[in-house]
Design an enzyme around this catalytic site. Structure first.
Site, PDB file in Angstrom:
ATOM      1  N   GLY A 101       0.753  -1.439   0.045  1.00  0.00           N
ATOM      2  CA  GLY A 101       0.039  -0.111  -0.087  1.00  0.00           C
ATOM      3  C   GLY A 101       0.719   1.386  -0.195  1.00  0.00           C
TER       4      GLY A 101
ATOM      5  CG  ASN B 215      -7.524   5.567   9.608  1.00  0.00           C
ATOM      6  OD1 ASN B 215      -6.998   5.671  10.662  1.00  0.00           O
ATOM      7  ND2 ASN B 215      -7.310   6.446   8.703  1.00  0.00           N
TER       8      ASN B 215
ATOM      9  CB  ALA C 263       2.747  10.897   6.108  1.00  0.00           C
TER      10      ALA C 263
ATOM     11  CE  LYS D 234      -5.554   7.146  13.309  1.00  0.00           C
ATOM     12  NZ  LYS D 234      -4.672   6.724  12.408  1.00  0.00           N
TER      13      LYS D 234
ATOM     14  CG  ASN E 170     -10.732  12.153   9.078  1.00  0.00           C
ATOM     15  OD1 ASN E 170     -10.130  13.014   9.617  1.00  0.00           O
ATOM     16  ND2 ASN E 170     -10.078  10.961   8.744  1.00  0.00           N
TER      17      ASN E 170
ATOM     18  CB  SER F 102      -6.606  10.538   5.754  1.00  0.00           C
ATOM     19  OG  SER F 102      -7.453  10.620   6.716  1.00  0.00           O
TER      20      SER F 102
HETATM   21  O1  KPL Z   1      -5.915  11.061  11.576  1.00  0.00           O
HETATM   22  C1  KPL Z   1      -6.181  11.777  11.193  1.00  0.00           C
HETATM   23  C2  KPL Z   1      -6.524  11.940   9.320  1.00  0.00           C
HETATM   24  O2  KPL Z   1      -6.204  12.669   8.742  1.00  0.00           O
HETATM   25  O3  KPL Z   1      -6.913  10.702   9.351  1.00  0.00           O
HETATM   26  C3  KPL Z   1      -6.557  13.212  11.647  1.00  0.00           C
HETATM   27  C4  KPL Z   1      -5.297  14.384  11.373  1.00  0.00           C
HETATM   28  C5  KPL Z   1      -6.246  12.669  13.422  1.00  0.00           C
HETATM   29  C6  KPL Z   1      -7.828  13.515  11.725  1.00  0.00           C
HETATM   30  O4  KPL Z   1      -8.588  12.747  11.993  1.00  0.00           O
END
Ligand code: KPL
Length: 314
Positions: A21, A112, A137, A193, A201, A267
């Site tokens: 990935g 995620n 990133a 998370k 998001n 993301s």
């Molecule tokens: O993990 C993240 C993402 O960009 O997916 C953060 C920055 C925590 C926002 O949910």
């Protein structure tokens, strides 16, 4: 530690890693590991072997990585495979890997959300670890990835096994510049998370704003409405916030992450901007399922789920 874990700890040197990935996280892991071990980046299409990493300290590191395509994997056995695809494609990638690798190859899942990990753990015959990371990133084209900010990674197996392997991996990642630790409650870490991702998001993806802009009206009220629903669902699922109690603890966590990632494009917003599918099913799906189970209201979560699903089907 049970004898199998002990054997794993001594036998495993983790001298070679496949990272399947080549998105932002996958490339970050490969680029960080490659000075310490053999790191092979695997994509559906051949990833560029030359990759640049912009570090949070402002350095540029250029490295040549070993690369491969998932449809024609090299005839070698990695010590461990990191799966860094989106949750939506993780299971299919695992099925392809399972046909090419020895049955006892260890896998570490970086997805995620909650759900894909459980499904893969049921199917994969070797050790399965999960990782939950706050490393930030993002990519610039096929050749460059920016490590936006240092984070922390928790590693463990959902069933608490493979402690030796998980602790070896945490040491290797830490040495490579990705601070990591073995935890015995990775399931809870994944839910936490997910709670943060769910509160941030969908909103930034909907409004096209940075995480920090959520602090301003009118977005702030939308975040608070999401936190209220999420906190009630977490309580019903017996998932506690890392600090504080109940809704105050979740508020504290979400606003801390917003502050720490204020300049980031999350993301999901990056996915929307690039026209890619979003991870709404992996992030909002488990919350909606839990809300249904506990007969809780999830009006705002539902609204965002519908919006993201509709966007994808057009
Ligand atoms: O993990 C993240 C993402 O960009 O997916 C953060 C920055 C925590 C926002 O949910």
């Amino acid at each position: 530690m049970n004898p199998r874990d002990e054997a794993e700890q001594t036998a495993m040197t983790l001298s070679s890693h496949w990272i399947v990935g080549p998105g932002a996280l996958g490339r970050l892991i490969a680029l960080r590991l490659t000075d310490h071990a053999r790191a092979t980046l695997v994509g559906r299409r051949p990833p560029s072997p030359i990759q640049r990493l912009l570090t949070p300290e402002g350095e540029t590191l250029t490295r040549r990585l070993a690369v491969a395509v998932i449809g024609a994997l090299p005839d070698e056995t990695p010590a461990i495979v990191h799966l860094t695809t989106k949750a939506t494609t993780a299971l299919a990638a695992c099925d392809t890997l399972a046909r090419a690798l020895p049955a006892d190859t260890p896998l570490v899942l970086w997805q995620n959300g909650v759900g894909s990990q459980q499904a893969i753990a049921r199917r994969w015959s070797g050790p399965v670890l999960c990782a939950s990371t706050t490393e930030g990133a993002h990519v610039q084209g096929d050749l460059q990835v920016t490590h936006a900010g240092h984070g922390h990674t928790f590693i463990g197996a959902l069933d608490g096994r493979h402690g030796g392997l998980a602790s070896q991996l945490a040491d290797d990642l830490s040495l490579a510049g990705l601070p990591s630790e073995l935890v015995d409650d990775i399931g809870v870490r994944l839910w936490r998370k997910l709670a943060v991702n769910a509160a941030i998001n969908p909103l930034v993806a909907h409004f096209g704003i940075t995480n920090g802009e959520l602090r301003n009206p009118p977005y702030r009220l939308h975040v608070e409405a999401m936190i209220e629903e999420i906190a009630a669902i977490m309580a019903a699922e017996s998932v506690t916030p890392p600090e504080g109690d109940g809704i105050d603890g979740w508020r504290q966590l979400v606003w801390q992450v917003v502050d720490a990632t204020a300049n980031n494009l999350a993301s999901m917003l990056q996915d929307v901007m690039a026209g890619r599918p979003t991870e709404h099913e992996a992030i909002l799906g488990p919350l909606l399922a839990a809300a249904r189970r506990h007969e809780l209201s999830a009006e705002h979560i539902q609204m965002h789920f519908r919006y993201l699903a509709a966007r994808q089907s057009t």
